[in-house]
Design a protein around this motif. Structure first.
Motif, PDB file in Angstrom:
ATOM      1  N   GLU A   1      -4.423   2.102  -9.840  1.00  0.00           N
ATOM      2  CA  GLU A   1      -2.982   2.029  -9.620  1.00  0.00           C
ATOM      3  C   GLU A   1      -2.427   0.725 -10.187  1.00  0.00           C
ATOM      4  O   GLU A   1      -1.408   0.713 -10.896  1.00  0.00           O
ATOM      5  CB  GLU A   1      -2.698   2.123  -8.127  1.00  0.00           C
ATOM      6  CG  GLU A   1      -1.239   2.169  -7.742  1.00  0.00           C
ATOM      7  CD  GLU A   1      -1.078   2.670  -6.320  1.00  0.00           C
ATOM      8  OE1 GLU A   1      -1.063   3.898  -6.124  1.00  0.00           O
ATOM      9  OE2 GLU A   1      -0.982   1.831  -5.400  1.00  0.00           O
ATOM     10  N   ALA A   2      -3.098  -0.375  -9.870  1.00  0.00           N
ATOM     11  CA  ALA A   2      -2.682  -1.677 -10.399  1.00  0.00           C
ATOM     12  C   ALA A   2      -2.812  -1.710 -11.914  1.00  0.00           C
ATOM     13  O   ALA A   2      -1.942  -2.242 -12.616  1.00  0.00           O
ATOM     14  CB  ALA A   2      -3.519  -2.781  -9.770  1.00  0.00           C
ATOM     15  N   GLU A   3      -3.887  -1.140 -12.424  1.00  0.00           N
ATOM     16  CA  GLU A   3      -4.127  -1.133 -13.867  1.00  0.00           C
ATOM     17  C   GLU A   3      -3.029  -0.359 -14.595  1.00  0.00           C
ATOM     18  O   GLU A   3      -2.596  -0.742 -15.689  1.00  0.00           O
ATOM     19  CB  GLU A   3      -5.499  -0.523 -14.159  1.00  0.00           C
ATOM     20  CG  GLU A   3      -6.052  -0.844 -15.525  1.00  0.00           C
ATOM     21  CD  GLU A   3      -7.549  -0.598 -15.609  1.00  0.00           C
ATOM     22  OE1 GLU A   3      -8.156  -1.048 -16.586  1.00  0.00           O
ATOM     23  OE2 GLU A   3      -8.124   0.049 -14.700  1.00  0.00           O
ATOM     24  N   PHE A   4      -2.552   0.714 -13.976  1.00  0.00           N
ATOM     25  CA  PHE A   4      -1.546   1.568 -14.601  1.00  0.00           C
ATOM     26  C   PHE A   4      -0.141   0.973 -14.495  1.00  0.00           C
ATOM     27  O   PHE A   4       0.653   1.061 -15.449  1.00  0.00           O
ATOM     28  CB  PHE A   4      -1.566   2.949 -13.942  1.00  0.00           C
ATOM     29  CG  PHE A   4      -0.619   3.945 -14.545  1.00  0.00           C
ATOM     30  CD1 PHE A   4      -0.934   4.600 -15.730  1.00  0.00           C
ATOM     31  CD2 PHE A   4       0.594   4.229 -13.931  1.00  0.00           C
ATOM     32  CE1 PHE A   4      -0.053   5.522 -16.289  1.00  0.00           C
ATOM     33  CE2 PHE A   4       1.481   5.155 -14.480  1.00  0.00           C
ATOM     34  CZ  PHE A   4       1.156   5.795 -15.669  1.00  0.00           C
TER      35      PHE A   4
ATOM     36  N   GLU B   1       0.831  -1.212   0.000  1.00  0.00           N
ATOM     37  CA  GLU B   1       0.000   0.000   0.000  1.00  0.00           C
ATOM     38  C   GLU B   1       0.868   1.267   0.000  1.00  0.00           C
ATOM     39  O   GLU B   1       0.757   2.112   0.894  1.00  0.00           O
ATOM     40  CB  GLU B   1      -0.929   0.008   1.223  1.00  0.00           C
ATOM     41  CG  GLU B   1      -1.827  -1.207   1.347  1.00  0.00           C
ATOM     42  CD  GLU B   1      -3.014  -1.174   0.396  1.00  0.00           C
ATOM     43  OE1 GLU B   1      -3.232  -0.139  -0.265  1.00  0.00           O
ATOM     44  OE2 GLU B   1      -3.714  -2.199   0.305  1.00  0.00           O
ATOM     45  N   PRO B   2       1.739   1.444  -0.995  1.00  0.00           N
ATOM     46  CA  PRO B   2       2.706   2.552  -0.936  1.00  0.00           C
ATOM     47  C   PRO B   2       2.108   3.936  -1.095  1.00  0.00           C
ATOM     48  O   PRO B   2       2.773   4.926  -0.771  1.00  0.00           O
ATOM     49  CB  PRO B   2       3.640   2.244  -2.121  1.00  0.00           C
ATOM     50  CG  PRO B   2       2.784   1.485  -3.082  1.00  0.00           C
ATOM     51  CD  PRO B   2       1.889   0.644  -2.217  1.00  0.00           C
ATOM     52  N   THR B   3       0.865   4.049  -1.587  1.00  0.00           N
ATOM     53  CA  THR B   3       0.278   5.380  -1.790  1.00  0.00           C
ATOM     54  C   THR B   3      -0.968   5.600  -0.943  1.00  0.00           C
ATOM     55  O   THR B   3      -1.762   6.499  -1.223  1.00  0.00           O
ATOM     56  CB  THR B   3      -0.084   5.595  -3.277  1.00  0.00           C
ATOM     57  OG1 THR B   3      -1.065   4.635  -3.671  1.00  0.00           O
ATOM     58  CG2 THR B   3       1.136   5.454  -4.172  1.00  0.00           C
TER      59      THR B   3
ATOM     60  N   GLU C   1       5.555   7.342 -10.739  1.00  0.00           N
ATOM     61  CA  GLU C   1       6.728   7.618 -11.573  1.00  0.00           C
ATOM     62  C   GLU C   1       7.976   6.947 -10.989  1.00  0.00           C
ATOM     63  O   GLU C   1       8.800   6.391 -11.727  1.00  0.00           O
ATOM     64  CB  GLU C   1       6.955   9.124 -11.689  1.00  0.00           C
ATOM     65  CG  GLU C   1       5.909   9.850 -12.522  1.00  0.00           C
ATOM     66  CD  GLU C   1       6.137  11.359 -12.524  1.00  0.00           C
ATOM     67  OE1 GLU C   1       7.224  11.796 -12.089  1.00  0.00           O
ATOM     68  OE2 GLU C   1       5.226  12.092 -12.961  1.00  0.00           O
ATOM     69  N   LEU C   2       8.119   7.002  -9.672  1.00  0.00           N
ATOM     70  CA  LEU C   2       9.247   6.355  -9.026  1.00  0.00           C
ATOM     71  C   LEU C   2       9.222   4.848  -9.273  1.00  0.00           C
ATOM     72  O   LEU C   2      10.260   4.235  -9.557  1.00  0.00           O
ATOM     73  CB  LEU C   2       9.233   6.629  -7.517  1.00  0.00           C
ATOM     74  CG  LEU C   2       9.568   8.039  -7.056  1.00  0.00           C
ATOM     75  CD1 LEU C   2       9.402   8.152  -5.544  1.00  0.00           C
ATOM     76  CD2 LEU C   2      10.994   8.409  -7.456  1.00  0.00           C
ATOM     77  N   ILE C   3       8.040   4.243  -9.166  1.00  0.00           N
ATOM     78  CA  ILE C   3       7.917   2.797  -9.377  1.00  0.00           C
ATOM     79  C   ILE C   3       8.279   2.433 -10.813  1.00  0.00           C
ATOM     80  O   ILE C   3       8.989   1.451 -11.065  1.00  0.00           O
ATOM     81  CB  ILE C   3       6.490   2.328  -9.019  1.00  0.00           C
ATOM     82  CG1 ILE C   3       6.257   2.483  -7.507  1.00  0.00           C
ATOM     83  CG2 ILE C   3       6.269   0.872  -9.442  1.00  0.00           C
ATOM     84  CD1 ILE C   3       4.817   2.281  -7.073  1.00  0.00           C
ATOM     85  N   GLN C   4       7.825   3.232 -11.767  1.00  0.00           N
ATOM     86  CA  GLN C   4       8.171   2.976 -13.166  1.00  0.00           C
ATOM     87  C   GLN C   4       9.675   3.101 -13.393  1.00  0.00           C
ATOM     88  O   GLN C   4      10.269   2.314 -14.136  1.00  0.00           O
ATOM     89  CB  GLN C   4       7.411   3.939 -14.072  1.00  0.00           C
ATOM     90  CG  GLN C   4       5.919   3.640 -14.169  1.00  0.00           C
ATOM     91  CD  GLN C   4       5.185   4.642 -15.051  1.00  0.00           C
ATOM     92  OE1 GLN C   4       5.348   5.851 -14.900  1.00  0.00           O
ATOM     93  NE2 GLN C   4       4.376   4.140 -15.967  1.00  0.00           N
TER      94      GLN C   4
ATOM     95  N   VAL D   1       0.327  13.488  -5.516  1.00  0.00           N
ATOM     96  CA  VAL D   1       1.467  12.830  -4.869  1.00  0.00           C
ATOM     97  C   VAL D   1       1.507  11.355  -5.247  1.00  0.00           C
ATOM     98  O   VAL D   1       2.583  10.776  -5.447  1.00  0.00           O
ATOM     99  CB  VAL D   1       1.382  12.997  -3.341  1.00  0.00           C
ATOM    100  CG1 VAL D   1       2.537  12.270  -2.651  1.00  0.00           C
ATOM    101  CG2 VAL D   1       1.402  14.473  -2.963  1.00  0.00           C
ATOM    102  N   ARG D   2       0.336  10.743  -5.380  1.00  0.00           N
ATOM    103  CA  ARG D   2       0.268   9.336  -5.786  1.00  0.00           C
ATOM    104  C   ARG D   2       0.921   9.145  -7.156  1.00  0.00           C
ATOM    105  O   ARG D   2       1.675   8.200  -7.373  1.00  0.00           O
ATOM    106  CB  ARG D   2      -1.197   8.885  -5.835  1.00  0.00           C
ATOM    107  CG  ARG D   2      -1.384   7.372  -5.943  1.00  0.00           C
ATOM    108  CD  ARG D   2      -2.847   7.006  -5.962  1.00  0.00           C
ATOM    109  NE  ARG D   2      -3.539   7.562  -4.811  1.00  0.00           N
ATOM    110  CZ  ARG D   2      -4.820   7.902  -4.808  1.00  0.00           C
ATOM    111  NH1 ARG D   2      -5.558   7.764  -5.892  1.00  0.00           N
ATOM    112  NH2 ARG D   2      -5.372   8.379  -3.709  1.00  0.00           N
TER     113      ARG D   2
END
Length: 230
Positions: free
Chosen positions: A190-193, A154-156, A169-172, A163-164
């Motif tokens: 979020e999962a879909e993206f 649950e990082p966001t 962007e960081l995860i990508q 901010v989410r």
């Protein structure tokens, strides 16, 4: 890269995770979805060696437990910094726990703070940071020892949409660096993206596992999720 084979976890008579079998592939973003109580956090705790399965096996790309721990970085749901230390002091402490030499600690901390755009708050107390800054700092701390596998629980959570997106962007960027990522989230978009593949849990059981494209087949991921977790 990581394989679960019929993994079950019980707490007394309660079955939290019920016979999970799946594989997380090297370099992918793997999403773990489910309602509260579906078994997501329990699964992450087993994958990060905080809990032992009651039954079944988990196979890692290393046999020695210390080596496995060195491969893993964890971003937990809850903020667990020492609030009375500065950003730099928290990171220095964590780097020392991973036995990074002095010169490497200094360069790695500076590199990661630049990566998440937190250089300006290095000498600020963690308790004075915004929620989004604290979430980014959790990611920095998890990356300090250069793990190959990053667990994001649950990082966001509780962050505003702007901010989410920054965390996304960081995860990508981390995926582009070849880091394998397992992500749990309540935000279906979020999962879909972000995710290459998604596993959906319901009452501790795996009810779906596929790429987002294959799971959706003309529907939204949210529609699929609702249908499978009624």
């Amino acid at each position: 890269m990581i394989r679960l084979d019929n993994v079950t976890k019980k707490f007394g008579e309660k079955v939290a995770v019920d016979g999970l079998s799946f594989e997380i592939q090297r370099g992918e973003v793997f999403g773990l979805l489910g309602k509260n109580g579906a078994g997501k956090t329990t699964t992450i705790k087993m994958l990060t060696l905080q809990l032992k399965p009651t039954a079944g096996n988990i196979f890692f790309p290393a046999a020695d437990l210390l080596e496995v721990k060195s491969l893993i970085g964890l971003v937990p749901q809850h903020l667990n910094f020492d609030q009375d230390l500065t950003v730099g002091e928290n990171l220095e402490l964590h780097a020392r726990l991973h036995h990074l030499p002095s010169a490497e600690r200094k360069s790695r901390i500076a590199e990661l703070l630049r990566f998440v755009e937190l250089e300006s708050v290095r000498n600020s107390f963690v308790k004075n940071l915004s929620g989004g800054m604290k979430r980014r700092l959790l990611i920095v701390r998890a990356l300090i020892h250069r793990p190959q596998i990053l667990f994001l629980d649950e990082p966001t959570v509780a962050l505003d949409p702007q901010v989410r997106r920054k965390i996304w962007e960081l995860i990508q960027n981390l995926k582009a660096q070849g880091i394998t990522i397992l992500l749990t989230t309540h935000y279906i978009e979020e999962a879909e993206f972000l995710c290459d593949r998604v596993a959906i849990l319901n009452a501790g059981k795996l009810v779906a596992l596929d790429s987002v494209k294959n799971l959706c087949a003309g529907k939204s991921l949210e529609e699929v999720f609702i249908a499978l977790t009624k």
